[in-house]
Design a protein around this motif. Structure first.
Motif, PDB file in Angstrom:
ATOM      1  N   ASP A 171       0.858  -1.178   0.000  1.00 29.94           N
ATOM      2  CA  ASP A 171       0.000   0.000   0.000  1.00 29.94           C
ATOM      3  C   ASP A 171       0.898   1.232   0.000  1.00 29.94           C
ATOM      4  O   ASP A 171       1.582   1.503   0.983  1.00 29.94           O
ATOM      5  CB  ASP A 171      -0.906  -0.015   1.230  1.00 29.94           C
ATOM      6  CG  ASP A 171      -1.845   1.186   1.280  1.00 29.94           C
ATOM      7  OD1 ASP A 171      -1.801   2.040   0.356  1.00 29.94           O
ATOM      8  OD2 ASP A 171      -2.625   1.289   2.250  1.00 29.94           O
ATOM      9  N   ALA A 214       0.785   3.859   2.856  1.00 33.83           N
ATOM     10  CA  ALA A 214       1.194   3.483   4.214  1.00 33.83           C
ATOM     11  C   ALA A 214       2.709   3.295   4.253  1.00 33.83           C
ATOM     12  O   ALA A 214       3.348   3.129   3.215  1.00 33.83           O
ATOM     13  CB  ALA A 214       0.482   2.195   4.627  1.00 33.83           C
ATOM     14  N   GLN A 235       5.499  -3.107   5.940  1.00 35.76           N
ATOM     15  CA  GLN A 235       4.869  -3.973   4.949  1.00 35.76           C
ATOM     16  C   GLN A 235       5.893  -4.924   4.336  1.00 35.76           C
ATOM     17  O   GLN A 235       5.630  -6.130   4.193  1.00 35.76           O
ATOM     18  CB  GLN A 235       4.219  -3.125   3.848  1.00 35.76           C
ATOM     19  CG  GLN A 235       3.070  -2.263   4.318  1.00 35.76           C
ATOM     20  CD  GLN A 235       2.440  -1.499   3.173  1.00 35.76           C
ATOM     21  OE1 GLN A 235       1.657  -2.038   2.400  1.00 35.76           O
ATOM     22  NE2 GLN A 235       2.779  -0.223   3.052  1.00 35.76           N
TER      23      GLN A 235
END
Length: 208
Positions: free
Chosen positions: A141, A144, A149
């Motif tokens: 994403d 973000a 991640q």
């Protein structure tokens, strides 16, 4: 990264790990010749090489994102195209009469030797670097923080990779004869090809 996105990634990695490749052959060879316990070194070697390649892919991803505003979109679609290419290539492969060859083991089977063999098998495949570079952007994403991640993707891959190396090593005596015939390997190739194409199609058509 949402839980649904992670779940899709986990499912994809799980199916990819099932398909027996070079590392699976090495794992079964080590399992048959040296046993399950010593094959822990094989699993650690495989995971270490994968983490290094993932870090290199992540570094390349970061460089592209900082170089151009549309870098992420470009990389995402290029990555999806690469996954589709891999999928089509696997779907079109023809059955080989060769099957699995577990007779290439050298050395006395010390943990150091087994780790080195697995590490070199993993790190010497440049296709894995391209594969991680193609796979990661599909699940990130961009709005973000990317560090957590990427860490989640890497840890998930490492756990699945370690688990399947140990599974192949532990069940080598059962799995090796089953996968020895070319038609079984061909079936795995076709399954992997379908996974790559389906994965690319789902991710490209998803919003966000």
């Amino acid at each position: 990264m949402t839980f649904d996105t992670w779940l899709l990634y986990f499912f994809a990695v799980l199916l990819i790990a099932i398909a027996p490749g070079t590392m699976a052959v090495l794992s079964m060879s080590h399992g048959i010749h040296y046993g399950k316990s010593r094959s822990l070194a094989t699993a650690l070697g495989s995971v270490t090489s994968a983490l290094i390649l993932m870090a290199a892919s992540a570094a390349g991803l970061g460089a592209l994102l900082s170089a151009t505003e549309y870098g992420f979109t470009i990389l995402k679609y290029c990555g999806a195209a690469y996954l589709i290419f891999l999928g089509i290539k696997l779907l079109l492969t023809k059955a080989s009469a060769k099957g699995l060859d577990l007779q290439h083991i050298k050395g006395k089977g010390s943990p150091k030797q087994m780790f080195k063999q697995a590490f070199l098998v993993g790190i010497s495949n440049p296709k894995d670097l391209l594969f991680f570079g193609a796979l990661f952007p599909q699940f990130i994403d961009i709005t973000a923080p990317q560090g957590p991640q990427l860490a989640t993707l890497a840890i998930t891959w490492a756990i699945v990779d370690f688990s399947f190396v140990m599974l192949y090593a532990s069940m080598a005596n059962v799995l090796a004869p089953t996968l020895k015939t070319s038609n079984k390997l061909h079936w795995f190739d076709r399954t992997s090809g379908g996974v790559f194409i389906t994965l690319a199609a789902i991710l490209v058509t998803r919003e966000g």
